[in-house]
Scaffold this motif. Structure first.
Motif, PDB file in Angstrom:
ATOM      1  N   ILE B 155      43.389   8.599 -19.540  1.00  0.00           N
ATOM      2  CA  ILE B 155      43.623   8.470 -18.096  1.00  0.00           C
ATOM      3  C   ILE B 155      42.458   7.726 -17.444  1.00  0.00           C
ATOM      4  CG2 ILE B 155      43.835   9.781 -15.942  1.00  0.00           C
ATOM      5  CD1 ILE B 155      45.273  11.979 -17.653  1.00  0.00           C
ATOM      6  N   ASN B 156      41.240   8.149 -17.762  1.00  0.00           N
ATOM      7  CA  ASN B 156      40.070   7.529 -17.126  1.00  0.00           C
ATOM      8  C   ASN B 156      39.925   6.052 -17.479  1.00  0.00           C
ATOM      9  OD1 ASN B 156      39.500   9.930 -15.927  1.00  0.00           O
ATOM     10  ND2 ASN B 156      37.938  10.538 -17.411  1.00  0.00           N
ATOM     11  N   LEU B 157      40.314   5.703 -18.706  1.00  0.00           N
ATOM     12  CA  LEU B 157      40.196   4.292 -19.117  1.00  0.00           C
ATOM     13  C   LEU B 157      41.396   3.458 -18.655  1.00  0.00           C
ATOM     14  CD1 LEU B 157      38.923   4.868 -22.778  1.00  0.00           C
ATOM     15  CD2 LEU B 157      37.629   3.742 -20.951  1.00  0.00           C
ATOM     16  N   GLY B 158      42.397   4.122 -18.081  1.00  0.00           N
ATOM     17  CA  GLY B 158      43.592   3.422 -17.616  1.00  0.00           C
ATOM     18  C   GLY B 158      44.428   2.841 -18.744  1.00  0.00           C
ATOM     19  N   LEU B 159      44.379   3.474 -19.939  1.00  0.00           N
ATOM     20  CA  LEU B 159      45.177   2.971 -21.066  1.00  0.00           C
ATOM     21  C   LEU B 159      46.650   3.328 -20.839  1.00  0.00           C
ATOM     22  CD1 LEU B 159      42.844   4.019 -24.037  1.00  0.00           C
ATOM     23  CD2 LEU B 159      43.211   1.710 -23.157  1.00  0.00           C
ATOM     24  N   GLU B 160      47.499   2.324 -20.904  1.00  0.00           N
ATOM     25  CA  GLU B 160      48.902   2.587 -20.586  1.00  0.00           C
ATOM     26  C   GLU B 160      49.798   2.649 -21.805  1.00  0.00           C
ATOM     27  OE1 GLU B 160      50.046  -0.184 -17.571  1.00  0.00           O
ATOM     28  OE2 GLU B 160      48.803   0.855 -16.070  1.00  0.00           O
ATOM     29  N   ASN B 161      49.211   2.414 -22.961  1.00  0.00           N
ATOM     30  CA  ASN B 161      50.044   2.334 -24.163  1.00  0.00           C
ATOM     31  C   ASN B 161      49.873   3.540 -25.099  1.00  0.00           C
ATOM     32  OD1 ASN B 161      47.404   1.527 -24.695  1.00  0.00           O
ATOM     33  ND2 ASN B 161      47.987   0.108 -26.327  1.00  0.00           N
ATOM     34  N   VAL B 162      49.309   4.650 -24.590  1.00  0.00           N
ATOM     35  CA  VAL B 162      49.100   5.835 -25.437  1.00  0.00           C
ATOM     36  C   VAL B 162      50.028   6.966 -24.989  1.00  0.00           C
ATOM     37  CG1 VAL B 162      47.443   7.564 -26.237  1.00  0.00           C
ATOM     38  CG2 VAL B 162      46.681   5.219 -25.819  1.00  0.00           C
ATOM     39  N   PHE B 163      50.730   7.549 -25.951  1.00  0.00           N
ATOM     40  CA  PHE B 163      51.667   8.639 -25.654  1.00  0.00           C
ATOM     41  C   PHE B 163      51.422   9.809 -26.600  1.00  0.00           C
ATOM     42  CE2 PHE B 163      53.408   4.572 -24.529  1.00  0.00           C
ATOM     43  CZ  PHE B 163      53.729   4.760 -23.191  1.00  0.00           C
ATOM     44  N   PHE B 164      51.745  11.003 -26.131  1.00  0.00           N
ATOM     45  CA  PHE B 164      51.427  12.226 -26.886  1.00  0.00           C
ATOM     46  C   PHE B 164      52.685  12.998 -27.242  1.00  0.00           C
ATOM     47  CE2 PHE B 164      46.788  12.601 -26.272  1.00  0.00           C
ATOM     48  CZ  PHE B 164      46.591  11.581 -25.348  1.00  0.00           C
ATOM     49  N   HIS B 165      52.786  13.399 -28.506  1.00  0.00           N
ATOM     50  CA  HIS B 165      53.822  14.350 -28.906  1.00  0.00           C
ATOM     51  C   HIS B 165      53.078  15.639 -29.215  1.00  0.00           C
ATOM     52  CE1 HIS B 165      57.057  16.274 -31.143  1.00  0.00           C
ATOM     53  NE2 HIS B 165      57.873  15.356 -30.671  1.00  0.00           N
ATOM     54  N   ILE B 166      53.246  16.639 -28.368  1.00  0.00           N
ATOM     55  CA  ILE B 166      52.383  17.828 -28.442  1.00  0.00           C
ATOM     56  C   ILE B 166      53.011  18.928 -29.296  1.00  0.00           C
ATOM     57  CG2 ILE B 166      51.234  19.646 -27.104  1.00  0.00           C
ATOM     58  CD1 ILE B 166      50.051  16.864 -26.624  1.00  0.00           C
ATOM     59  N   ASN B 167      52.246  19.372 -30.275  1.00  0.00           N
ATOM     60  CA  ASN B 167      52.683  20.465 -31.158  1.00  0.00           C
ATOM     61  C   ASN B 167      51.557  21.489 -31.309  1.00  0.00           C
ATOM     62  OD1 ASN B 167      55.299  19.213 -32.469  1.00  0.00           O
ATOM     63  ND2 ASN B 167      53.760  17.615 -32.304  1.00  0.00           N
ATOM     64  N   HIS B 168      50.862  21.734 -30.224  1.00  0.00           N
ATOM     65  CA  HIS B 168      49.759  22.690 -30.284  1.00  0.00           C
ATOM     66  C   HIS B 168      50.290  24.113 -30.143  1.00  0.00           C
ATOM     67  CE1 HIS B 168      46.430  20.066 -30.753  1.00  0.00           C
ATOM     68  NE2 HIS B 168      46.731  19.343 -29.685  1.00  0.00           N
ATOM     69  N   ILE B 169      49.724  24.989 -30.931  1.00  0.00           N
ATOM     70  CA  ILE B 169      50.173  26.380 -30.949  1.00  0.00           C
ATOM     71  C   ILE B 169      48.969  27.304 -30.869  1.00  0.00           C
ATOM     72  CG2 ILE B 169      52.423  26.140 -32.051  1.00  0.00           C
ATOM     73  CD1 ILE B 169      51.122  26.180 -34.740  1.00  0.00           C
ATOM     74  N   THR B 170      49.233  28.582 -30.637  1.00  0.00           N
ATOM     75  CA  THR B 170      48.129  29.523 -30.443  1.00  0.00           C
ATOM     76  C   THR B 170      48.198  30.639 -31.492  1.00  0.00           C
ATOM     77  OG1 THR B 170      49.461  30.758 -28.868  1.00  0.00           O
ATOM     78  CG2 THR B 170      47.999  29.072 -27.972  1.00  0.00           C
ATOM     79  N   VAL B 171      47.072  31.260 -31.755  1.00  0.00           N
ATOM     80  CA  VAL B 171      47.004  32.262 -32.822  1.00  0.00           C
ATOM     81  C   VAL B 171      47.564  33.638 -32.435  1.00  0.00           C
ATOM     82  CG1 VAL B 171      45.392  33.631 -34.224  1.00  0.00           C
ATOM     83  CG2 VAL B 171      45.201  31.155 -34.191  1.00  0.00           C
ATOM     84  N   PRO B 172      47.199  34.204 -31.282  1.00  0.00           N
ATOM     85  CA  PRO B 172      47.602  35.603 -31.053  1.00  0.00           C
ATOM     86  C   PRO B 172      49.119  35.833 -31.062  1.00  0.00           C
ATOM     87  CG  PRO B 172      45.861  34.961 -29.534  1.00  0.00           C
ATOM     88  CD  PRO B 172      46.314  33.707 -30.219  1.00  0.00           C
ATOM     89  N   ALA B 173      49.899  34.909 -30.486  1.00  0.00           N
ATOM     90  CA  ALA B 173      51.341  35.158 -30.369  1.00  0.00           C
ATOM     91  C   ALA B 173      52.024  35.395 -31.723  1.00  0.00           C
ATOM     92  CB  ALA B 173      52.008  34.016 -29.602  1.00  0.00           C
ATOM     93  N   PRO B 174      51.836  34.541 -32.733  1.00  0.00           N
ATOM     94  CA  PRO B 174      52.474  34.828 -34.028  1.00  0.00           C
ATOM     95  C   PRO B 174      51.955  36.103 -34.693  1.00  0.00           C
ATOM     96  CG  PRO B 174      51.073  32.882 -34.190  1.00  0.00           C
ATOM     97  CD  PRO B 174      51.201  33.212 -32.734  1.00  0.00           C
ATOM     98  N   ILE B 175      50.715  36.498 -34.380  1.00  0.00           N
ATOM     99  CA  ILE B 175      50.193  37.746 -34.961  1.00  0.00           C
ATOM    100  C   ILE B 175      50.986  38.932 -34.408  1.00  0.00           C
ATOM    101  CG2 ILE B 175      48.158  39.266 -35.155  1.00  0.00           C
ATOM    102  CD1 ILE B 175      48.034  36.586 -36.727  1.00  0.00           C
ATOM    103  N   HIS B 176      51.237  38.885 -33.095  1.00  0.00           N
ATOM    104  CA  HIS B 176      52.070  39.941 -32.507  1.00  0.00           C
ATOM    105  C   HIS B 176      53.449  39.945 -33.164  1.00  0.00           C
ATOM    106  CE1 HIS B 176      49.525  41.545 -29.333  1.00  0.00           C
ATOM    107  NE2 HIS B 176      49.155  40.308 -29.016  1.00  0.00           N
ATOM    108  N   ALA B 177      54.007  38.745 -33.350  1.00  0.00           N
ATOM    109  CA  ALA B 177      55.352  38.648 -33.942  1.00  0.00           C
ATOM    110  C   ALA B 177      55.359  39.262 -35.340  1.00  0.00           C
ATOM    111  CB  ALA B 177      55.789  37.183 -33.998  1.00  0.00           C
ATOM    112  N   ILE B 178      54.332  39.001 -36.103  1.00  0.00           N
ATOM    113  CA  ILE B 178      54.245  39.532 -37.469  1.00  0.00           C
ATOM    114  C   ILE B 178      54.101  41.050 -37.439  1.00  0.00           C
ATOM    115  CG2 ILE B 178      52.647  39.687 -39.430  1.00  0.00           C
ATOM    116  CD1 ILE B 178      52.389  36.649 -39.239  1.00  0.00           C
ATOM    117  N   MET B 179      53.238  41.541 -36.582  1.00  0.00           N
ATOM    118  CA  MET B 179      52.988  42.988 -36.566  1.00  0.00           C
ATOM    119  C   MET B 179      54.187  43.768 -36.026  1.00  0.00           C
ATOM    120  SD  MET B 179      50.259  43.308 -38.150  1.00  0.00           S
ATOM    121  CE  MET B 179      49.627  44.969 -37.973  1.00  0.00           C
TER     122      MET B 179
END
Lengths: 328, 363
Positions: B155-179
């Motif tokens: 954003i700061n560099l004003g790059l217009e040709n970069v796109f994100f496919h987000i697959n970030h996940i978190t640790v606690p939620a699956p631990i609850h699911a497992i338990m």
């Protein structure tokens, strides 16, 4: 349809697959020995011949090591590994349009210097120029011809032999990684011809059974190939294998194993147990990091077992796929 | 090597092992949440020296292993678009999609690149302004701040040709699911230290209390793991269930607040489908609406028809800790690192890959 991937050039199992694919077609008793050099025994004197293609990105790793030095050492070392003295070299250059003459000259001077050191003459060659974008600046092919002094073949591996390593491992692979990723680390490639070491071992009449330089796929590939060819289990001791701190650091950073990184001036050898100390003394004159690292066991399951400092054992698998940095 | 050698020290490891042997009273099932721990445990062959009562169980903490095939197919579809440079981290490239992997796509001529750092995207984008650069972001809390930082710089560099496919996940939620799965028998956890460097060890307090399970936030070296196991043994003996911060050299209770702020600035929580575990509420992250123009899922057609996972593969059970790789019928036979059926055999952090690579040596 299955295609060639970079993994087929990585020195691991996929590369073995590619080599077998080629061997199958040209099937003959000399090729099938799968030594570092082919042993030609019907030409008057005993000849060994080996050919190699070289790519290196970047072409210059530092002031001392570039693709020129590499292309001599690679072929010369392959000839040495079968117990032969390297004598003649052919030189094939595929040059990409745009390569500067000054750089080519620097590379050729390295070739000359390394040939002089190894006592080898360039006796024939060829050049081709390909359009820009088609050749990664420079590809080199070298074929080395040598005279067999005392034949060494991997088919002779048997139980009870000692395994020695001529130096620390992973420095060539580490140096390439440092250059490619523009990192700051003091890692110098181990690239060198092994003429001194090998001839000294042969002159001292050390009972060397076989040798192999640990290039692509590293130490791990060599040991696994030997285990597979001979069928015997191989045991190595982690503590005995020297790895430079900076190389270990690079491995930690990327999630690689130093055992899988390429070397260009380090070799593994199998010797008779009684000769191991004498062989070690000779190797240490050339590199203080040389060591006795393990032995060939009597079990015939073709596994390579690594025993760590606290006595736990695990497999040292053959490298697979291409080296990719870990995800986190 | 400083900061490494002391954590691989033979005498320290053996001393911890003696204490564990002496103090262990009953078998303990310890789930190592992170695939990095699974690999360390197998690489250093710790089960071969530890008493049999210490049973390590692999958890859902390998970001590549828990990625459903649909997300891999989306990646392949994006990477196959013309005029595209597709960038991602590490061995996601090896995971088979419904038809082939990203590596095989690259062999067909597509520009697919494995990065060490997400920030490499900046250079690639500047050097290839006529191309779309897609960054397929993957990983737990450890890697998310780097994606946020990359977006901030884009954003700061004003790059217009970069796109994100987000697959970030978190640790606690699956631990609850497992338990909350009644088939799961977990007595304690090894928490990944690199996640807690960002989040702090405090994220596990609820889990330890709620499920009465000791948790050791542990480094990845063998001494770290042995010290953590000893702490777990002691907690079990004393009937405690606390969070032990073994990795005091870099982990605080609060974690890296600056990194957490950066993540909050660009991401919202969302539900995410974990391979083998199903959809888990609030287990993932998505780009906030105000950054929609950078969202590859909105910018490009990402719809894919995915084949179901192979029925022979029991990765799902392995990721929930109810089966071990050896329990799988195809393990080491049809499924090997060279011919992987499930991503647990592909990823450098996958349980099956670790078991295949290092173990069974003592049998």
């Amino acid at each position: 349809m299955k295609e060639i991937s970079l993994a087929h050039g990585g020195g691991g199992e996929e590369m073995n697959e590619l080599v077998s694919f080629i061997f199958k077609l040209f099937d003959n008793e000399i090729l099938n020995q799968a030594n570092d050099s082919a042993l030609l025994e019907n030409l008057g004197s005993n000849l060994a011949i080996s050919t190699d293609n070289f790519t290196l990105s970047p072409l210059f790793l530092n002031e001392e090591v570039n693709i020129g030095k590499l292309c001599v050492c690679g072929s010369v070392n392959d000839v040495l590994m079968v117990g032969a003295k390297p004598l003649y070299l052919s030189l094939g250059l595929i040059i990409e349009e745009g390569l500067e003459f000054a750089k080519l000259e620097q590379i050729l001077k390295s070739i000359k210097k390394e040939c002089d050191k190894a006592g080898v003459k360039v006796v024939c060659g060829d050049t081709k120029v390909v359009p820009k974008g088609k050749g990664d600046l420079l590809y080199i092919n070298t074929t080395c011809l040598g005279e067999v002094l005392c034949k060494k073949e991997t088919k002779n591996i048997k139980e009870g032999l000692s395994l020695l390593l001529s130096g620390d491992i992973g420095r060539h692979g580490g140096a390439v990684l440092v250059q490619r990723n523009e990192l700051e680390a003091d890692i110098k490639s181990d690239c060198k011809s092994l003429t001194g070491e090998v001839l000294a071992l042969l002159e001292a009449k050390i009972r060397v059974v076989c040798m192999r330089d640990a290039t692509r796929g590293g130490l791990s590939a060599v040991l696994n190939e030997w285990a597979r060819q001979s069928g015997f289990d191989i045991l190595v001791y982690e503590e005995k294998i020297a790895i430079q701190d900076e190389v270990m650091g690079i491995c930690e950073l990327f999630g690689y194993e130093a055992y899988e990184l390429a070397n260009e001036g380090t070799f593994v050898l199998c010797v008779e147990k009684e000769d191991e100390q004498k062989a070690l003394e000779i190797l240490r004159k050339f590199n203080p990091n040389a060591n006795i690292i393990g032995e060939v066991l009597k079990e015939k399951k073709a596994r390579v077992i690594l025993q760590n400092a606290f006595g736990a054992k695990r497999f040292l698998e053959a490298p697979k796929g291409e080296l990719l940095p870990r995800i986190c | 090597m400083n900061f490494i050698d002391e954590f691989r020290d033979k005498n320290t490891i053996l001393a911890f092992n003696e204490l564990i042997k002496k103090e262990l009273k009953a078998p303990i099932n310890i789930m190592e949440i992170c695939g990095g721990h699974t690999h360390s445990i197998m690489k250093y062959a710790l089960p071969s020296i530890l008493p049999k009562g210490i049973n390590f169980v692999h958890g859902p903490g390998c970001p590549v292993c828990v990625m459903p095939r649909k997300r891999i197919d989306m990646a392949i579809k994006l990477a196959a678009m013309p005029n595209t440079i597709f960038c991602t981290l590490g061995d996601l490239l090896r995971v088979p999609g419904s038809k082939f992997s990203l590596l095989e796509l690259r062999a067909k001529g597509c520009d697919v690149r494995a990065l060490y750092s997400p920030l490499e995207v900046l250079k690639i984008a500047e050097q290839n302004q006529d191309k779309n650069i897609i960054f397929f972001a993957i990983g737990f809390e450890t890697t998310t701040p780097m994606t946020a930082l990359l977006l901030e710089k884009v954003i700061n560099l004003g790059l217009e040709n970069v796109f994100f496919h987000i697959n970030h996940i978190t640790v606690p939620a699956p631990i609850h699911a497992i338990m909350n799965d009644e088939n799961v028998k977990i007595d304690a956890f090894l928490g990944p230290s690199h996640v807690s460097v960002i989040t702090g060890w405090g994220i596990y307090e609820d889990i330890a209390r709620l499920y009465k399970t000791p948790i050791a936030v542990s480094g990845f070296e063998p001494v770290d793991i042995m010290q953590s196991v000893l702490n777990i043994v002691r907690q079990k003996n004393e009937g405690k269930f606390e969070v032990f911060n073994q990795y005091q050299r870099a982990v605080s209770k609060e974690g890296n607040l600056k990194a957490q702020e950066l993540v909050k600035c660009y991401f919202d929580e969302c539900d995410f489908e974990f391979r083998g575990l199903g959809e888990i509420k609030k287990s993932g992250l998505r780009l906030k609406d105000e950054f929609a123009r950078y969202n590859a899922e909105l910018k490009f057609d990402c719809e894919v028809e995915s084949k179901n996972e192979s029925k022979a593969c029991i990765c799902g059970q392995i990721l929930r800790g109810v089966a071990k790789p050896y329990d799988c019928k195809v393990f080491g036979k049809a499924c090997t690192p060279k011919t992987p059926i499930g991503s647990c055999m592909v990823s450098g952090e996958g349980a099956c890959a670790a078991y295949y690579k290092y173990s069974k040596v003592n049998e």
